[in-house]
Design an enzyme around this catalytic site. Structure first.
Site, short mmCIF file in Angstrom:
data_model
loop_
_atom_site.label_atom_id
_atom_site.label_comp_id
_atom_site.label_asym_id
_atom_site.label_seq_id
_atom_site.Cartn_x
_atom_site.Cartn_y
_atom_site.Cartn_z
N CYS A 1 0.80 -1.22 0.05
CA CYS A 1 0.01 -0.18 -0.07
C CYS A 1 0.73 1.16 -0.05
O CYS A 1 1.32 1.77 1.08
CB CYS A 1 -0.83 -0.18 1.23
SG CYS A 1 -1.92 1.47 1.15
N CYS B 1 -0.60 4.14 1.87
CA CYS B 1 -0.37 4.01 3.29
C CYS B 1 0.98 4.25 3.85
O CYS B 1 1.15 4.85 4.84
CB CYS B 1 -0.88 2.83 3.82
SG CYS B 1 -2.14 1.97 3.10
N ASP B 2 2.05 3.35 3.03
CA ASP B 2 3.33 3.55 3.70
C ASP B 2 4.40 4.34 3.07
O ASP B 2 5.47 4.57 3.55
CB ASP B 2 3.71 2.04 3.66
CG ASP B 2 2.97 1.07 4.44
OD1 ASP B 2 2.42 1.55 5.51
OD2 ASP B 2 2.96 0.04 4.25
C1 LIG Z 1 -0.38 -4.58 4.66
C2 LIG Z 1 -1.29 -3.38 4.43
C3 LIG Z 1 -1.45 -2.18 4.91
C4 LIG Z 1 -2.32 -1.31 4.64
N1 LIG Z 1 -2.31 -0.05 5.24
C5 LIG Z 1 -3.38 0.73 5.51
C6 LIG Z 1 -3.20 2.13 5.85
O1 LIG Z 1 -2.15 2.64 6.39
N2 LIG Z 1 -4.29 3.00 5.66
C7 LIG Z 1 -5.51 2.82 4.92
O2 LIG Z 1 -6.28 3.45 4.85
N3 LIG Z 1 -5.42 1.40 4.31
C8 LIG Z 1 -4.66 0.48 4.52
N4 LIG Z 1 -4.79 -0.90 3.93
C9 LIG Z 1 -5.95 -1.06 3.20
C10 LIG Z 1 -7.26 -1.42 4.30
O3 LIG Z 1 -6.54 -2.41 5.12
C11 LIG Z 1 -8.28 -1.85 3.59
O4 LIG Z 1 -8.73 -0.89 2.74
C12 LIG Z 1 -9.66 -2.36 4.48
O5 LIG Z 1 -9.10 -3.09 5.67
C13 LIG Z 1 -10.75 -2.42 3.93
O6 LIG Z 1 -11.74 -2.89 4.67
P1 LIG Z 1 -13.09 -3.69 4.22
O7 LIG Z 1 -13.96 -3.56 5.54
O8 LIG Z 1 -13.66 -3.30 3.13
O9 LIG Z 1 -12.39 -5.23 4.29
P2 LIG Z 1 -11.57 -6.02 5.18
O10 LIG Z 1 -10.82 -5.17 6.33
O11 LIG Z 1 -10.79 -7.05 4.20
O12 LIG Z 1 -12.52 -6.83 6.14
C14 LIG Z 1 -13.28 -8.15 5.68
C15 LIG Z 1 -14.00 -8.77 6.40
O13 LIG Z 1 -14.88 -9.82 6.01
C16 LIG Z 1 -14.69 -10.91 6.77
N5 LIG Z 1 -15.28 -11.96 5.80
C17 LIG Z 1 -14.98 -12.31 4.42
N6 LIG Z 1 -15.79 -13.33 4.07
C18 LIG Z 1 -16.45 -13.63 4.93
C19 LIG Z 1 -17.54 -14.67 5.09
N7 LIG Z 1 -17.86 -15.69 4.22
N8 LIG Z 1 -18.00 -14.72 6.23
C20 LIG Z 1 -17.51 -14.21 7.42
N9 LIG Z 1 -16.84 -13.16 7.25
C21 LIG Z 1 -16.39 -12.75 6.24
C22 LIG Z 1 -13.17 -11.15 6.83
O14 LIG Z 1 -12.85 -12.10 7.74
C23 LIG Z 1 -13.09 -9.67 7.33
O15 LIG Z 1 -13.42 -9.49 8.81
C24 LIG Z 1 -3.47 -1.42 4.09
C25 LIG Z 1 -3.54 -3.02 3.60
C26 LIG Z 1 -2.61 -3.90 3.62
C27 LIG Z 1 -2.86 -5.28 3.37
#
Ligand SMILES: Cc1cc2nc3c(=O)[nH]c(=O)nc-3n(C[C@H](O)[C@H](O)[C@H](O)COP(=O)(O)OP(=O)(O)OC[C@H]3O[C@@H](n4cnc5c(N)ncnc54)[C@H](O)[C@@H]3O)c2cc1C
Length: 302
Positions: free
Chosen positions: A128, A131-132
């Site tokens: 990312c 982010c970093d």
């Molecule tokens: C290494 C890294 C660093 C990052 N740093 C940053 C940062 O500094 N700032 C920033 O803004 N963003 C950052 N991001 C991006 C950020 O983490 C994501 O954009 C954010 O987490 C997305 O949120 P979400 O809720 O859409 O999905 P997610 O956080 O991916 O959550 C998805 C959820 O759905 C659940 N799920 C999926 N399928 C099922 C199922 N069938 N049954 C039950 N549960 C299920 C998963 O278990 C999880 O709980 C980073 C990403 C990475 C990989």
């Protein structure tokens, strides 16, 4: 019977629950991995109002906030969802009934799956740039991937870093010509084709990248930009397929409804927010989807 079941316990799911609960809906959150992808974000520096916070700490706070309001959070995987007018959410042999659903399933960054990658995430290897990237001010960095996202990442990194090396595994860059031209005009960016990484090497922190052709390049950071993989654990509601784009992301309206009435989607799994996959956009989509679910449930009850 719940008013709303949120599938996913990342920033989108937790924020959806926060808003839905404050709209007085009866909400259940079911998430397999509590905190979601954010748990992997080492230090988050772009969550407004908080200069610096560990990703998992931020997610624990979001969870505390909704649990304090009385939202139930279940750490389980949703196996499938049935129903048309109301929905039956199947979780490990149990069935939860609900009037509406928000799918906040997330997406994962595509990994290279090479030696040293997993060990050095957060220690020089990142997925990312937004982010970093600022952590690499005046340093030498690499971007792995020569498609649009890779070159966009390189342009952004050139704002901070001294030297940005882009490595594309195939013989040609896959990005739009305008992006390639912009990168060529930027004297901090060096474009390299036919360079497939074999391993990341570093003791405590990334030191160099070894390529399949035997070349080695010393860098302080490496950003892997080879695409995202949306979570496809829920493809259908009953017999109705959820419409996804060619990349597998759930297609949504501006109000974040899907093609299935009563089912909404939020966060990284959707085509919304210009596909800017960040905590702040996931949270915002969670709030919008909650408002849509609230309106939908209200109209049904009327
Ligand atoms: C290494 C890294 C660093 C990052 N740093 C940053 C940062 O500094 N700032 C920033 O803004 N963003 C950052 N991001 C991006 C950020 O983490 C994501 O954009 C954010 O987490 C997305 O949120 P979400 O809720 O859409 O999905 P997610 O956080 O991916 O959550 C998805 C959820 O759905 C659940 N799920 C999926 N399928 C099922 C199922 N069938 N049954 C039950 N549960 C299920 C998963 O278990 C999880 O709980 C980073 C990403 C990475 C990989």
């Amino acid at each position: 019977m719940y008013d709303l079941i949120v599938v996913g316990a990342g920033p989108a799911g937790y924020t959806a629950a926060l808003y839905a609960k404050r709209y007085d809906l009866d909400v259940l959150v079911v998430g397999e991995d509590l905190g979601g992808l954010c748990n992997e974000a080492y230090i988050v520096e772009n969550w407004p109002g908080t200069k610096e916070i560990e990703g998992n700490e931020l997610m624990d706070r979001m969870k505390d906030q909704i649990e304090d309001l009385g939202v139930e959070v279940l750490q389980k995987r949703v196996d499938r969802i049935e129903g048309e007018d109301t929905f039956s959410v199947h979780v490990n042999g149990k069935i939860f009934e609900t009037a509406s659903v928000i799918l906040a399933l997330g997406a994962d960054k595509r990994r290279l799956n090479i030696e040293g990658e997993k060990e050095l995430v957060g220690k020089g290897v990142s997925y990312c740039v937004t982010c970093d990237g600022p952590l690499y001010r005046n340093k030498d960095v690499a971007v792995i991937g020569g498609a649009d996202s890779g070159l966009k990442a390189a342009m952004l990194l050139a704002e901070y870093s001294d030297n940005v090396h882009v490595f594309e595994a195939t013989d040609e860059l896959k990005a739009e010509k305008i992006m390639i031209d912009r990168c060529r005009e930027n004297n901090k960016i060096k474009l390299n084709c036919g360079m497939a990484p074999e391993k990341f090497v570093g003791d405590k922190f990334l030191e160099r990248i070894v390529f399949q052709n035997g070349d080695e390049v010393e860098v302080d950071g490496a950003f892997i930009e080879i695409g995202s993989v949306p979570n496809e654990s829920i493809k259908k509601i009953g017999n109705r397929k959820i419409t996804r784009d060619e990349g597998g992301f759930i297609e949504v309206s501006p109000g974040l409804s899907t093609n299935v009435e009563g089912v909404f989607a939020a966060g990284d799994v959707t085509t919304a927010s210009n596909k800017m996959r960040q905590i702040v956009t996931a949270a915002a989509e969670g709030a919008i989807a909650a408002y849509s679910a609230y309106s939908y449930v209200g109209e049904k009850d009327a």
